[in-house]
Design an enzyme around this catalytic site. Sequence first.
Site, PDB file in Angstrom:
ATOM      1  N   LEU A   1     -29.990 -34.764  16.358  1.00 45.66           N
ATOM      2  CA  LEU A   1     -30.501 -35.306  15.093  1.00 45.66           C
ATOM      3  C   LEU A   1     -29.840 -36.597  14.634  1.00 45.66           C
ATOM      4  O   LEU A   1     -30.199 -37.126  13.588  1.00 45.66           O
ATOM      5  CB  LEU A   1     -30.412 -34.234  14.003  1.00 45.66           C
ATOM      6  CG  LEU A   1     -31.199 -32.961  14.325  1.00 45.66           C
ATOM      7  CD1 LEU A   1     -31.130 -31.967  13.177  1.00 45.66           C
ATOM      8  CD2 LEU A   1     -32.657 -33.272  14.676  1.00 45.66           C
TER       9      LEU A   1
ATOM     10  N   HIS B   1     -40.034 -34.893  20.695  1.00 45.64           N
ATOM     11  CA  HIS B   1     -40.329 -34.794  19.266  1.00 45.64           C
ATOM     12  C   HIS B   1     -41.453 -33.781  19.068  1.00 45.64           C
ATOM     13  O   HIS B   1     -42.441 -33.808  19.799  1.00 45.64           O
ATOM     14  CB  HIS B   1     -40.736 -36.169  18.715  1.00 45.64           C
ATOM     15  CG  HIS B   1     -40.896 -36.155  17.237  1.00 45.64           C
ATOM     16  ND1 HIS B   1     -39.820 -36.164  16.374  1.00 45.64           N
ATOM     17  CD2 HIS B   1     -42.001 -36.076  16.452  1.00 45.64           C
ATOM     18  CE1 HIS B   1     -40.252 -36.107  15.121  1.00 45.64           C
ATOM     19  NE2 HIS B   1     -41.578 -36.053  15.139  1.00 45.64           N
TER      20      HIS B   1
END
Length: 202
Positions: free
Chosen positions: A92, A111
């Site tokens: 992240l 993603h």
Amino acid sequence: MMHTTTIQKKIAVFASGAGSNTEKIIIYFASHPSISISLIVSNKANAGVLKIAATYSINTLLIEKEKFFTQNAYTDELKNLGIDFIVLAGFLWRIPKKLIEAYSNKIINIHPALLPKYGGKGMYGHYVHEAVIDAKEKESGITIHYVDEQYDHGNIITQIKCSVAENDTPDSLAEKIHQLEHQFFPSTIEKCLMEQKDSLTL
Ligand code: GAR
């Protein structure tokens, strides 16, 4: 006589969370002739992915924010360990320029949506699926792409779609997306590496 020696490619997987993708990747490459998962990198000491690394006896590196963003971005450590390729599997933090330059076209990300929709800072995991459901999208999916300095932005390698049913919830959509990721991410990583692969003729 000619002998072709296969050069081993070493992958580092970066992950911040539970690590279900990382586990599928480890299993997929466990007995691969020329690709190995050599290192699991995490920014969270209590991330589930570190337990997975321990289960499969894979080395880990816990990284610190300051060194990652304002010093060498761990490029020396990764190069010294012989890492050739970096896979982001639920990692992240944005990747700093130093690391992108050191691994040009050798960092890929997954993603959990069809980029360029539902990408960017703060768009990860559950937030993505909530946004897709709120927007009443009829389909979602996964995007696997090269990484550049912007979140969720580099060249797209592949996208795989799934339908979003009227009664889907963020949780049920997350489940569908995870299944797609588990099914397609490891083989896509392999394809990327095979395309870049050098072989040494002796
Ligand atoms: C995956 O769904 C991945 O696509 C997502 O995090 C999840 C990690 O799951 N990544 C992002 O949202 C990046 N913006 P896992 O820890 O079970 O592999």
